[in-house]
Design an enzyme around this catalytic site. Sequence first.
Site, short mmCIF file in Angstrom:
data_model
loop_
_atom_site.label_atom_id
_atom_site.label_comp_id
_atom_site.label_asym_id
_atom_site.label_seq_id
_atom_site.Cartn_x
_atom_site.Cartn_y
_atom_site.Cartn_z
N GLY A 46 0.77 -1.24 0.00
CA GLY A 46 0.00 0.00 0.00
C GLY A 46 0.80 1.28 0.00
O GLY A 46 0.32 2.31 -0.46
N ASP A 105 1.46 3.20 4.56
CA ASP A 105 0.34 3.98 4.05
C ASP A 105 -0.58 4.45 5.17
O ASP A 105 -0.86 5.63 5.28
CB ASP A 105 -0.43 3.21 2.97
CG ASP A 105 -0.88 1.83 3.40
OD1 ASP A 105 -0.55 1.37 4.51
OD2 ASP A 105 -1.58 1.17 2.60
N ASP A 108 -3.42 2.44 11.62
CA ASP A 108 -4.73 2.28 12.26
C ASP A 108 -4.57 1.40 13.49
O ASP A 108 -4.35 1.92 14.57
CB ASP A 108 -5.81 1.80 11.28
CG ASP A 108 -5.40 0.64 10.40
OD1 ASP A 108 -4.42 -0.07 10.71
OD2 ASP A 108 -6.07 0.43 9.38
N LYS A 136 -5.05 7.17 11.04
CA LYS A 136 -6.50 7.08 11.21
C LYS A 136 -6.92 7.34 12.64
O LYS A 136 -6.24 6.91 13.58
CB LYS A 136 -6.99 5.68 10.82
CG LYS A 136 -7.31 5.53 9.38
CD LYS A 136 -8.09 4.26 9.15
CE LYS A 136 -8.36 4.05 7.68
NZ LYS A 136 -9.05 2.79 7.45
N PHE A 157 -12.62 3.27 5.46
CA PHE A 157 -11.77 2.50 4.58
C PHE A 157 -11.39 3.38 3.40
O PHE A 157 -12.25 3.95 2.74
CB PHE A 157 -12.48 1.22 4.10
CG PHE A 157 -11.56 0.29 3.38
CD1 PHE A 157 -10.75 -0.58 4.09
CD2 PHE A 157 -11.48 0.32 2.00
CE1 PHE A 157 -9.87 -1.42 3.42
CE2 PHE A 157 -10.61 -0.53 1.32
CZ PHE A 157 -9.81 -1.41 2.04
N VAL A 158 -10.09 3.51 3.13
CA VAL A 158 -9.60 4.40 2.08
C VAL A 158 -8.96 3.63 0.94
O VAL A 158 -8.42 2.53 1.14
CB VAL A 158 -8.61 5.44 2.64
CG1 VAL A 158 -9.31 6.43 3.56
CG2 VAL A 158 -7.46 4.77 3.36
N ASP A 164 -5.63 -0.06 -1.75
CA ASP A 164 -6.57 -0.81 -2.57
C ASP A 164 -7.68 -1.46 -1.76
O ASP A 164 -7.65 -1.48 -0.54
CB ASP A 164 -5.82 -1.92 -3.31
CG ASP A 164 -5.46 -3.08 -2.39
OD1 ASP A 164 -5.76 -4.24 -2.74
OD2 ASP A 164 -4.88 -2.85 -1.31
N ARG A 170 -5.54 1.26 -6.71
CA ARG A 170 -4.21 1.74 -6.31
C ARG A 170 -3.74 2.90 -7.20
O ARG A 170 -2.96 3.74 -6.77
CB ARG A 170 -3.17 0.61 -6.40
CG ARG A 170 -3.32 -0.45 -5.35
CD ARG A 170 -2.13 -1.41 -5.40
NE ARG A 170 -2.35 -2.64 -4.66
CZ ARG A 170 -2.14 -2.79 -3.37
NH1 ARG A 170 -1.73 -1.78 -2.64
NH2 ARG A 170 -2.37 -3.95 -2.79
#
Length: 180
Positions: A46, A105, A108, A136, A157-158, A164, A170
């Site tokens: 990611g 990336d 969380d 996050k 959720f990003v 992805d 992506r």
Amino acid sequence: MPDRNAELRIETIYSADQIRARLETLAGEIAAAKPQNLLVVPVLKGSFVFAADLLRALHAANLTPEVDFLTLSSYRKSRTSLGQVSILRDLDLDVQNRHVILIDDVLDSGRTLAFAKDLLSARGAARIETCVLLDKNAPRAVSIEADYCAFTCPNVFVVGYGMDVAHRYRELPFVGRLVD
């Protein structure tokens, strides 16, 4: 899991221009710390777009780090962490006595970064810092904070900018959230 043939609507959270401007500032913050013997380790998959752009920004800030890659997973094809981190691809370079910046990336649950920090510490890295695109607003499963952070993100959720869902989205030049 979305149907591969159905297109979902994606709402932009951080635009390509916002990301570009923030990465220049972030690279300046890292360069101001004057890291020595620097090794940058993107955690794949990611972070690959974020890492590439940040590395170019670090170059513009007169840093010349070495780069190696670590592929870890706690998600697989799920939208939530499975709770256990696995090494899918290990480093080639030795981290002994190196200043290492882990690039990820999203921070969380914290499991992935904590796992990576512990791994590199056990291998003798002199200093380990973390740099994340998104921090996050989510409960952490472990106690960890990023040393460098581009943006704080809502607990959604990003996708995009390297991130992805089931290997899609992506390529987007921005960070967005899927809208059902």
